[in-house]
Motif scaffolding. Structure first.
Motif, PDB file in Angstrom:
ATOM      1  N   VAL A  37       0.855  -1.186   0.000  1.00  0.00           N
ATOM      2  CA  VAL A  37       0.000   0.000   0.000  1.00  0.00           C
ATOM      3  C   VAL A  37       0.889   1.234   0.000  1.00  0.00           C
ATOM      4  CG1 VAL A  37      -1.856  -1.183   1.247  1.00  0.00           C
ATOM      5  CG2 VAL A  37      -0.142   0.134   2.527  1.00  0.00           C
ATOM      6  N   GLY A  38       0.312   2.381  -0.325  1.00  0.00           N
ATOM      7  CA  GLY A  38       1.037   3.632  -0.265  1.00  0.00           C
ATOM      8  C   GLY A  38       1.012   4.212   1.135  1.00  0.00           C
ATOM      9  N   PHE A  39       2.175   4.536   1.671  1.00  0.00           N
ATOM     10  CA  PHE A  39       2.276   5.176   2.981  1.00  0.00           C
ATOM     11  C   PHE A  39       3.563   5.977   3.033  1.00  0.00           C
ATOM     12  CE2 PHE A  39       3.883   5.153   7.400  1.00  0.00           C
ATOM     13  CZ  PHE A  39       2.848   5.833   8.009  1.00  0.00           C
ATOM     14  N   ALA A  40       3.464   7.219   3.500  1.00  0.00           N
ATOM     15  CA  ALA A  40       4.641   8.085   3.684  1.00  0.00           C
ATOM     16  C   ALA A  40       5.448   8.243   2.399  1.00  0.00           C
ATOM     17  CB  ALA A  40       5.529   7.562   4.813  1.00  0.00           C
ATOM     18  N   GLY A  41       4.756   8.174   1.256  1.00  0.00           N
ATOM     19  CA  GLY A  41       5.423   8.356  -0.019  1.00  0.00           C
ATOM     20  C   GLY A  41       6.078   7.113  -0.582  1.00  0.00           C
ATOM     21  N   TYR A  42       5.875   5.958   0.071  1.00  0.00           N
ATOM     22  CA  TYR A  42       6.492   4.707  -0.344  1.00  0.00           C
ATOM     23  C   TYR A  42       5.444   3.622  -0.534  1.00  0.00           C
ATOM     24  CZ  TYR A  42      11.118   6.518   0.884  1.00  0.00           C
ATOM     25  OH  TYR A  42      12.272   7.258   0.929  1.00  0.00           O
ATOM     26  N   GLU A  43       5.793   2.641  -1.346  1.00  0.00           N
ATOM     27  CA  GLU A  43       5.022   1.406  -1.374  1.00  0.00           C
ATOM     28  C   GLU A  43       5.503   0.549  -0.218  1.00  0.00           C
ATOM     29  OE1 GLU A  43       3.986  -0.358  -5.318  1.00  0.00           O
ATOM     30  OE2 GLU A  43       5.583   0.972  -6.007  1.00  0.00           O
ATOM     31  N   MET A  44       4.587   0.253   0.697  1.00  0.00           N
ATOM     32  CA  MET A  44       4.952  -0.423   1.937  1.00  0.00           C
ATOM     33  C   MET A  44       4.157  -1.717   2.083  1.00  0.00           C
ATOM     34  SD  MET A  44       7.072   1.630   3.768  1.00  0.00           S
ATOM     35  CE  MET A  44       6.775   1.222   5.478  1.00  0.00           C
ATOM     36  N   PRO A  45       4.739  -2.747   2.705  1.00  0.00           N
ATOM     37  CA  PRO A  45       3.992  -3.983   2.949  1.00  0.00           C
ATOM     38  C   PRO A  45       3.057  -3.806   4.147  1.00  0.00           C
ATOM     39  CG  PRO A  45       6.201  -4.158   3.873  1.00  0.00           C
ATOM     40  CD  PRO A  45       6.137  -2.823   3.191  1.00  0.00           C
ATOM     41  N   ILE A  46       1.748  -3.920   3.930  1.00  0.00           N
ATOM     42  CA  ILE A  46       0.827  -3.762   5.048  1.00  0.00           C
ATOM     43  C   ILE A  46       0.595  -5.082   5.778  1.00  0.00           C
ATOM     44  CG2 ILE A  46      -1.293  -4.030   3.679  1.00  0.00           C
ATOM     45  CD1 ILE A  46      -2.527  -1.887   5.575  1.00  0.00           C
ATOM     46  N   GLN A  47       0.678  -6.200   5.046  1.00  0.00           N
ATOM     47  CA  GLN A  47       0.530  -7.502   5.705  1.00  0.00           C
ATOM     48  C   GLN A  47       1.036  -8.606   4.784  1.00  0.00           C
ATOM     49  OE1 GLN A  47      -3.823  -7.415   6.178  1.00  0.00           O
ATOM     50  NE2 GLN A  47      -3.948  -9.111   4.735  1.00  0.00           N
ATOM     51  N   TYR A  48       1.341  -9.749   5.391  1.00  0.00           N
ATOM     52  CA  TYR A  48       1.754 -10.956   4.682  1.00  0.00           C
ATOM     53  C   TYR A  48       0.704 -12.047   4.911  1.00  0.00           C
ATOM     54  CZ  TYR A  48       6.317  -8.612   4.673  1.00  0.00           C
ATOM     55  OH  TYR A  48       7.336  -7.709   4.507  1.00  0.00           O
ATOM     56  N   GLU A  49       0.617 -12.539   6.151  1.00  0.00           N
ATOM     57  CA  GLU A  49      -0.354 -13.588   6.483  1.00  0.00           C
ATOM     58  C   GLU A  49      -1.658 -13.016   7.007  1.00  0.00           C
ATOM     59  OE1 GLU A  49       1.384 -16.291   9.259  1.00  0.00           O
ATOM     60  OE2 GLU A  49       3.221 -16.543   8.104  1.00  0.00           O
ATOM     61  N   GLY A  50      -1.628 -11.785   7.488  1.00  0.00           N
ATOM     62  CA  GLY A  50      -2.786 -11.161   8.103  1.00  0.00           C
ATOM     63  C   GLY A  50      -2.362 -10.388   9.337  1.00  0.00           C
ATOM     64  N   ILE A  51      -2.996  -9.246   9.560  1.00  0.00           N
ATOM     65  CA  ILE A  51      -2.575  -8.344  10.628  1.00  0.00           C
ATOM     66  C   ILE A  51      -2.694  -9.002  11.995  1.00  0.00           C
ATOM     67  CG2 ILE A  51      -3.150  -6.176  11.801  1.00  0.00           C
ATOM     68  CD1 ILE A  51      -3.843  -5.048   9.008  1.00  0.00           C
ATOM     69  N   MET A  52      -3.808  -9.675  12.256  1.00  0.00           N
ATOM     70  CA  MET A  52      -3.998 -10.297  13.566  1.00  0.00           C
ATOM     71  C   MET A  52      -2.898 -11.319  13.853  1.00  0.00           C
ATOM     72  SD  MET A  52      -6.329 -10.595  16.185  1.00  0.00           S
ATOM     73  CE  MET A  52      -8.011 -10.414  15.594  1.00  0.00           C
ATOM     74  N   ALA A  53      -2.647 -12.222  12.903  1.00  0.00           N
ATOM     75  CA  ALA A  53      -1.635 -13.261  13.108  1.00  0.00           C
ATOM     76  C   ALA A  53      -0.250 -12.655  13.275  1.00  0.00           C
ATOM     77  CB  ALA A  53      -1.656 -14.243  11.937  1.00  0.00           C
ATOM     78  N   GLU A  54       0.075 -11.633  12.489  1.00  0.00           N
ATOM     79  CA  GLU A  54       1.398 -11.016  12.566  1.00  0.00           C
ATOM     80  C   GLU A  54       1.581 -10.265  13.880  1.00  0.00           C
ATOM     81  OE1 GLU A  54       2.042  -8.767   8.932  1.00  0.00           O
ATOM     82  OE2 GLU A  54       1.145 -10.396   7.765  1.00  0.00           O
ATOM     83  N   HIS A  55       0.531  -9.616  14.335  1.00  0.00           N
ATOM     84  CA  HIS A  55       0.563  -8.925  15.619  1.00  0.00           C
ATOM     85  C   HIS A  55       0.875  -9.911  16.754  1.00  0.00           C
ATOM     86  CE1 HIS A  55      -1.241  -5.836  18.503  1.00  0.00           C
ATOM     87  NE2 HIS A  55      -1.135  -6.925  19.255  1.00  0.00           N
ATOM     88  N   LEU A  56       0.116 -10.997  16.822  1.00  0.00           N
ATOM     89  CA  LEU A  56       0.283 -11.964  17.901  1.00  0.00           C
ATOM     90  C   LEU A  56       1.628 -12.685  17.807  1.00  0.00           C
ATOM     91  CD1 LEU A  56      -3.351 -13.374  18.042  1.00  0.00           C
ATOM     92  CD2 LEU A  56      -2.283 -11.743  19.618  1.00  0.00           C
ATOM     93  N   TRP A  57       2.119 -12.905  16.581  1.00  0.00           N
ATOM     94  CA  TRP A  57       3.441 -13.521  16.414  1.00  0.00           C
ATOM     95  C   TRP A  57       4.518 -12.631  17.036  1.00  0.00           C
ATOM     96  CZ3 TRP A  57       5.149 -18.204  14.761  1.00  0.00           C
ATOM     97  CH2 TRP A  57       6.532 -18.332  14.585  1.00  0.00           C
ATOM     98  N   THR A  58       4.430 -11.325  16.787  1.00  0.00           N
ATOM     99  CA  THR A  58       5.426 -10.407  17.322  1.00  0.00           C
ATOM    100  C   THR A  58       5.381 -10.377  18.848  1.00  0.00           C
ATOM    101  OG1 THR A  58       5.244  -9.049  15.325  1.00  0.00           O
ATOM    102  CG2 THR A  58       6.278  -8.026  17.247  1.00  0.00           C
ATOM    103  N   ARG A  59       4.210 -10.415  19.425  1.00  0.00           N
ATOM    104  CA  ARG A  59       4.093 -10.424  20.891  1.00  0.00           C
ATOM    105  C   ARG A  59       4.685 -11.708  21.492  1.00  0.00           C
ATOM    106  NH1 ARG A  59       3.537  -5.500  21.835  1.00  0.00           N
ATOM    107  NH2 ARG A  59       1.513  -4.451  21.801  1.00  0.00           N
TER     108      ARG A  59
END
Length: 382
Positions: A37-59
């Motif tokens: 997605v576009g953010f801060a002037g860049y094409e940025m990765p917003i998610q790979y597997e899904g936001i919920m799963a990635e959030h909990l993985w990081t925790r």
């Protein structure tokens, strides 16, 4: 319930008319199935597997974030410490080598232009500013600093963040010695002959590291980390939900030129000596609000039910609008919606009952302490 995968982080950044730039790891992200997605002037990765799963993985484990859109700056020259102290409220002269501090750029009226990290390296002062504001920041700094001080935008460098309780073990496996760093400490390291600057910090509330490294080796370094079972790439969506749970403000949303340091709850970033002596841009408002209090305050909001409140939602005490949500979403760690907003000081006490208007109806909320999820920084014991 609302969509737990929706975040405020992809809101308009004021850069929509400019062509999007690509991160050094753009192809790396796409090869791993990232949705860009576009953010801060860049094409940025917003998610790979899904936001919920990635959030909990990081925790629970370790998440690798690409934050190369951020502005990495180097300051050198005669009188650089004094020049920076005239510009920002940090105590630069007493900043020891290998130490990092959180600080802010303020305008003449004491409004927040950006928040930043500043560190002393052996040969320069290193600063990281927000990606969406970095070019405006540089232009503003050039007007403030004397000719003797040089600013270098380190656009040849990538910036990665490894966050989570298993970050130390993973990073130490390929960069021995990082385990000796404590929160807000930094040092130079090497990997396969390439120079790294690593700080023990991050934007998730978890223990972790930020790694500045040459852009041309970023993909190989990311591969080395992601080859470990405990490390996965994590997108911008989970970065937003993690920082919201941690009570950390996002510039352009929770912090703007209209907001002040005291009301934002960021006065901790101004040491006693700088509060008393002043001498930096915006000091008058800071001193006044330290003495008198701020009219508005940034607060956490716990929301009843399952419906998240998004940025811009009005906040009410009875019939009176007393504030506005500036960040909001579903908190995967809490399995509940949370928000952050600016509220009239008279209604900002912890526990104050409020209502937020969402989709045309009022939902119950109350002022909650932040962080919503306790920080787990690796601090040095005194």
């Amino acid at each position: 319930m609302g969509d737990p995968g929706k975040t405020d982080v992809v809101a308009e950044d004021g850069l929509a008319d400019l062509p999007l730039q690509q991160l050094p790891l753009d192809g790396w992200h796409r090869a791993r199935g990232a949705r860009m997605v576009g953010f801060a002037g860049y094409e940025m990765p917003i998610q790979y597997e899904g936001i919920m799963a990635e959030h909990l993985w990081t925790r629970a484990h370790a998440g690798l974030f690409d934050v190369s859109h951020m502005g990495q700056l180097s300051f050198t020259g005669e009188g650089v410490d004094a020049a920076l102290e005239a510009m920002i409220p940090a105590a630069i002269a007493t900043l020891e080598a290998g130490r990092q501090r959180y600080s802010l750029l303020l305008d003449e009226q004491g409004g927040i232009l950006d928040d930043l990290m500043v560190a002393r390296r052996p040969d320069d002062i290193y600063m990281v500013v927000n990606g969406a504001t970095k070019y405006d920041d540089i232009a503003w700094m050039l007007d403030q600093l004397p000719d003797e001080v040089t600013i270098n935008l380190m656009d040849e460098q990538a910036l990665l963040a490894l966050q989570g309780p298993e970050a130390e073990g993973a990073l130490a496996r390929i960069v021995p010695g990082v385990e000796r760093l404590f929160f807000m400490q930094a040092a130079a390291f090497a990997w396969n002959g390439h120079a790294l600057w690593i700080s023990r910090t991050g934007y998730t509330g978890e223990d972790g590291f930020e790694i500045s490294l040459p852009a041309q080796v970023a993909a190989a370094f990311a591969d080395a980390l992601c080859a470990m079972d405990e490390v996965k790439p994590i997108g911008l969506g989970a970065r937003d939900s993690l920082r919201l749970e941690a009570g950390l403000p996002l510039y352009g949303h929770d912090l703007t030129p209209e907001t002040g340091v005291v009301g934002a709850g960021l006065a901790f970033a101004i040491p006693k000596s700088r509060r008393e002596q002043g001498g930096y841009v915006g000091h008058d408002r800071v001193a006044r609000e330290l003495a008198e209090g701020a009219r508005l305050r940034r607060v956490g909001l716990a929301i009843e039910g399952r419906l998240p409140a998004r940025e811009g939602a009005p906040v009410f005490a009875g019939a009176e609008q007393v504030g506005t949500v500036t960040s909001g979403g579903f908190a995967p760690s809490l399995n509940a919606p949370i928000a952050m907003g600016w509220i009239d000081a008279a209604h900002a006490a912890i526990g104050t009952p409020l209502e937020i208007e969402v989709r045309g109806k009022r939902i119950a909320a109350h002022v909650a302490p932040m962080p919503f999820v306790p920080h787990r920084y690796h601090r040095q014991k005194n």
